[in-house]
Design a protein around this motif. Structure first.
Motif, PDB file in Angstrom:
ATOM      1  N   ASP A 187       0.821  -1.206   0.000  1.00 38.07           N
ATOM      2  CA  ASP A 187       0.000   0.000   0.000  1.00 38.07           C
ATOM      3  C   ASP A 187       0.861   1.265   0.000  1.00 38.07           C
ATOM      4  O   ASP A 187       0.370   2.370   0.231  1.00 38.07           O
ATOM      5  CB  ASP A 187      -0.963   0.011   1.195  1.00 38.07           C
ATOM      6  CG  ASP A 187      -0.247  -0.018   2.531  1.00 38.07           C
ATOM      7  OD1 ASP A 187       0.999   0.069   2.566  1.00 38.07           O
ATOM      8  OD2 ASP A 187      -0.931  -0.119   3.578  1.00 38.07           O
ATOM      9  N   ARG A 188       2.142   1.097  -0.316  1.00 40.82           N
ATOM     10  CA  ARG A 188       3.074   2.218  -0.379  1.00 40.82           C
ATOM     11  C   ARG A 188       3.782   2.331  -1.720  1.00 40.82           C
ATOM     12  O   ARG A 188       4.396   3.349  -2.022  1.00 40.82           O
ATOM     13  CB  ARG A 188       4.152   2.078   0.714  1.00 40.82           C
ATOM     14  CG  ARG A 188       3.604   2.046   2.121  1.00 40.82           C
ATOM     15  CD  ARG A 188       4.673   1.694   3.128  1.00 40.82           C
ATOM     16  NE  ARG A 188       5.259   0.379   2.880  1.00 40.82           N
ATOM     17  CZ  ARG A 188       4.682  -0.776   3.241  1.00 40.82           C
ATOM     18  NH1 ARG A 188       3.505  -0.777   3.856  1.00 40.82           N
ATOM     19  NH2 ARG A 188       5.281  -1.925   2.975  1.00 40.82           N
ATOM     20  N   CYS A 189       3.714   1.270  -2.526  1.00 39.99           N
ATOM     21  CA  CYS A 189       4.559   1.233  -3.722  1.00 39.99           C
ATOM     22  C   CYS A 189       3.876   0.485  -4.866  1.00 39.99           C
ATOM     23  O   CYS A 189       3.227  -0.540  -4.658  1.00 39.99           O
ATOM     24  CB  CYS A 189       5.886   0.548  -3.371  1.00 39.99           C
ATOM     25  SG  CYS A 189       7.093   0.494  -4.701  1.00 39.99           S
ATOM     26  N   PHE A 190       4.025   1.035  -6.057  1.00 45.24           N
ATOM     27  CA  PHE A 190       3.646   0.353  -7.293  1.00 45.24           C
ATOM     28  C   PHE A 190       4.904  -0.167  -7.982  1.00 45.24           C
ATOM     29  O   PHE A 190       5.974   0.438  -7.889  1.00 45.24           O
ATOM     30  CB  PHE A 190       2.977   1.312  -8.277  1.00 45.24           C
ATOM     31  CG  PHE A 190       1.586   1.737  -7.944  1.00 45.24           C
ATOM     32  CD1 PHE A 190       0.538   0.831  -7.963  1.00 45.24           C
ATOM     33  CD2 PHE A 190       1.313   3.071  -7.645  1.00 45.24           C
ATOM     34  CE1 PHE A 190      -0.763   1.241  -7.677  1.00 45.24           C
ATOM     35  CE2 PHE A 190       0.026   3.487  -7.362  1.00 45.24           C
ATOM     36  CZ  PHE A 190      -1.019   2.573  -7.378  1.00 45.24           C
ATOM     37  N   ASP A 191       4.757  -1.275  -8.698  1.00 43.93           N
ATOM     38  CA  ASP A 191       5.704  -1.602  -9.753  1.00 43.93           C
ATOM     39  C   ASP A 191       4.974  -1.339 -11.051  1.00 43.93           C
ATOM     40  O   ASP A 191       3.907  -1.917 -11.293  1.00 43.93           O
ATOM     41  CB  ASP A 191       6.176  -3.055  -9.698  1.00 43.93           C
ATOM     42  CG  ASP A 191       7.062  -3.368 -10.894  1.00 43.93           C
ATOM     43  OD1 ASP A 191       8.075  -2.691 -11.064  1.00 43.93           O
ATOM     44  OD2 ASP A 191       6.700  -4.263 -11.672  1.00 43.93           O
ATOM     45  N   SER A 192       5.503  -0.451 -11.851  1.00 42.79           N
ATOM     46  CA  SER A 192       4.882  -0.165 -13.143  1.00 42.79           C
ATOM     47  C   SER A 192       5.538  -1.018 -14.213  1.00 42.79           C
ATOM     48  O   SER A 192       6.734  -1.306 -14.152  1.00 42.79           O
ATOM     49  CB  SER A 192       5.038   1.316 -13.492  1.00 42.79           C
ATOM     50  OG  SER A 192       4.468   1.580 -14.760  1.00 42.79           O
TER      51      SER A 192
END
Length: 538
Positions: free
Chosen positions: A455-460
């Protein structure tokens, strides 16, 4: 590169150990290992087909004696990152795909041990034959991709245990001197604990074998997510392009409030959805190449794709899923164009209803339902090739008429740009604007997905799709990737994994991290035998 006499000596010795039929040296046999979607071919001297740990030990000892570098692969399906190619020229490929045993399955605890050649399909079939109580850790790489290879490269998926290296509990590896590595707990003969507790005791050395070149991993034990009573999908679509920031906030709040019932959540732009749903309009864009983005956006609009679509899944007891649906509806519905909940049963019913209607008015709808059912396979932890057609998007010949899709073999052009992006609306907006600008500059479709890894980071993931037979497109694709990589770094966006061309630029031994990595590598592999250059200066 090894001296030619040393390589000849090594080949002769390997032929004696594993047989000449499993030491491949002719050009035709080596060609398939050089095939690559990213146009990053390497010179490969030979390929060794190992079948067990004992053969690997013998192969490694010969390599060490002759000072010949080895590059181990599981299946070689590292598409978009170099496929089966080594980082440096002159390596002998050590193909571990023939090691495909599954053992030590514990249905009570949900753990299983697999060798490098175990694919998503093999593990799925195995679990089906044992009452189908657990989900296979699937990815978009398809049914024939390695479970072990993906875990060691820190891949991820959409099922409850989305981080596949996190699911890895223990491993076994052959070191450059031929000795066998296990954890400290395993060496105390506490085998049962080693298979259920990831961190062991003392320094966590298992991590050296993830995105590393300190040894050859021969098996891993992974934890499996239990197959839940209920699996469902949710889709919510944003009304406008400017609603991206709101979508990011909704995803973060959803993960914090009901994350125990959801898997990862994807945010995809309309062009990414279009790329998965329609053929590339070669004729239209040939007539007006400067206007290609507007042509694609018009196609996406005609197919009723929203500017931003969020896709997630529910896992759990039926009552838990129903509660999660109510909470999600209350949170996102007021801010969205459309909110849809889907289940396997609903898709089957819809398919049956359409089957009673004339084919001329249901063809496109049936095709979309079939695609959705294949996507649902992924959510249910069942291997699916649903993501692979994306790789064929810029091939004039289109998708081959086969169920055995292999983008490298089939001549696809793909380079992955997969940076980590902090889950803050303003930063995500900055990232999206940056990607769209750079891709537009190089005439590359900006196909953007943001996948939550917490809930803090995306991997795009941004697939750079091109025709490898078109020299101009190859130049554009590589220039686009380089600009995304290095200009993105300045903005705080950086990939979670590296392709084989990127590694030499990534490693800087003047930095403490890479200096320490080099110290460890030099200590256990002073001759640089195992995978030289892989996340390493040697």
């Amino acid at each position: 590169m090894a001296h030619i006499n040393a390589m000849a000596q090594a080949i002769e010795s390997w032929q004696k150990v594993i047989g000449p039929d499993r030491v491949l040296t002719n050009e035709a046999a080596l060609k398939k290992y050089q095939e690559d979607t990213a146009c990053m071919p390497r010179q490969i001297v030979c390929t060794l087909m190992a079948k067990n740990r004992e053969e690997i030990i013998a192969i490694v000892k010969i390599a060490s004696t002759c000072h010949v570098p080895l590059y181990p692969i599981s299946k070689g399906h590292n598409w978009g990152y170099g496929s089966a190619n080594p980082v440096t020229n002159g390596c002998a490929i050590l193909d571990l795909s023939g090691m495909d045993n599954i053992f030590d399955y514990d249905a009570e605890l949900g753990v299983v041990t697999v060798e490098p050649g175990v694919t998503q399909e093999l593990l799925s079939n195995f679990l089906k034959s044992h009452n189908d109580e657990y989900l296979t850790p699937v990815t978009g790489a398809g049914p024939h991709a390695s479970i072990l290879g993906n875990a060691l490269e820190r891949g991820y998926g959409l099922t409850p245990i989305c981080d596949h290296f996190l699911s890895l509990l223990s491993l076994e590896a052959v070191l450059p001197d031929g000795s066998i590595y296990h954890s400290a707990i395993y060496d105390q003969e506490c085998f049962n604990i080693d298979q259920v507790f990831k961190w062991g005791i003392g320094p966590y050395l298992d991590g050296l074998f993830s995105q590393g070149n300190f040894g050859i991993v021969t098996k891993i034990t992974i934890q499996l997510a239990a197959r839940p009573e209920s699996v469902g999908a949710f889709i919510f679509e944003m009304r406008n392009e400017k609603d991206l920031e709101k979508a990011v906030a909704l995803v973060r709040e959803t993960l914090r409030e009901i994350g125990g019932v959801t898997g990862s959540i994807n945010i995809m732009n309309s062009l990414r959805l279009l790329s998965m749903s329609a053929y590339y309009p070669f004729d239209k864009i040939k007539e007006d190449p400067a206007n290609y983005i507007n042509i694609l956006k018009k196609m996406a609009s005609d197919m009723d794709f929203a500017p931003w679509t969020c896709l997630g899944s529910f896992y759990g007891k039926k009552e838990m899923v129903q509660t999660a649906k109510r909470l999600l509806r209350a949170k996102v519905f007021p801010h969205t164009k459309r909110l849809i909940f889907l289940s396997r049963v609903q898709l089957n019913v819809l398919e049956k209803v359409l089957s009673f209607l004339p084919a001329q008015i249901t063809t496109s709808s049936m095709a979309r339902i079939q695609k959705m059912k294949m996507s649902f396979d992924i959510l249910e932890g069942r291997p699916s090739p649903v993501a692979l057609p994306l790789c064929y998007r810029k091939l004039p010949a289109g998708l081959p008429d086969t169920s055995d899709l292999n983008p490298a073999r089939d001549g696809c052009g793909l380079i992955w740009y997969a940076p980590l992006v902090t889950m803050k609306p303003s930063l995500v907006r900055q990232y999206v604007d940056f990607v769209q600008s750079v891709c537009g500059k190089h005439h590359i479709e900006p196909l953007i997905t943001l996948t939550s890894v917490s809930d803090r980071c995306f991997d795009s993931t941004v697939p750079i799709i091109f025709d490898p037979k078109n020299p101009q497109e190859v130049i554009q694709a590589k220039a686009c990737f380089q600009e995304l990589l290095w200009e993105g770094r300045k903005l705080g966006f950086f990939p979670y994994r590296a392709n084989i061309d990127m590694m030499s630029d990534l490693v800087d031994v003047d930095k403490t991290f890479w200096a320490m990595q080099k110290t460890i590598k030099d200590a256990i592999d002073p001759d640089g035998i195992i995978a030289p250059g892989r996340y390493s200066s040697t």
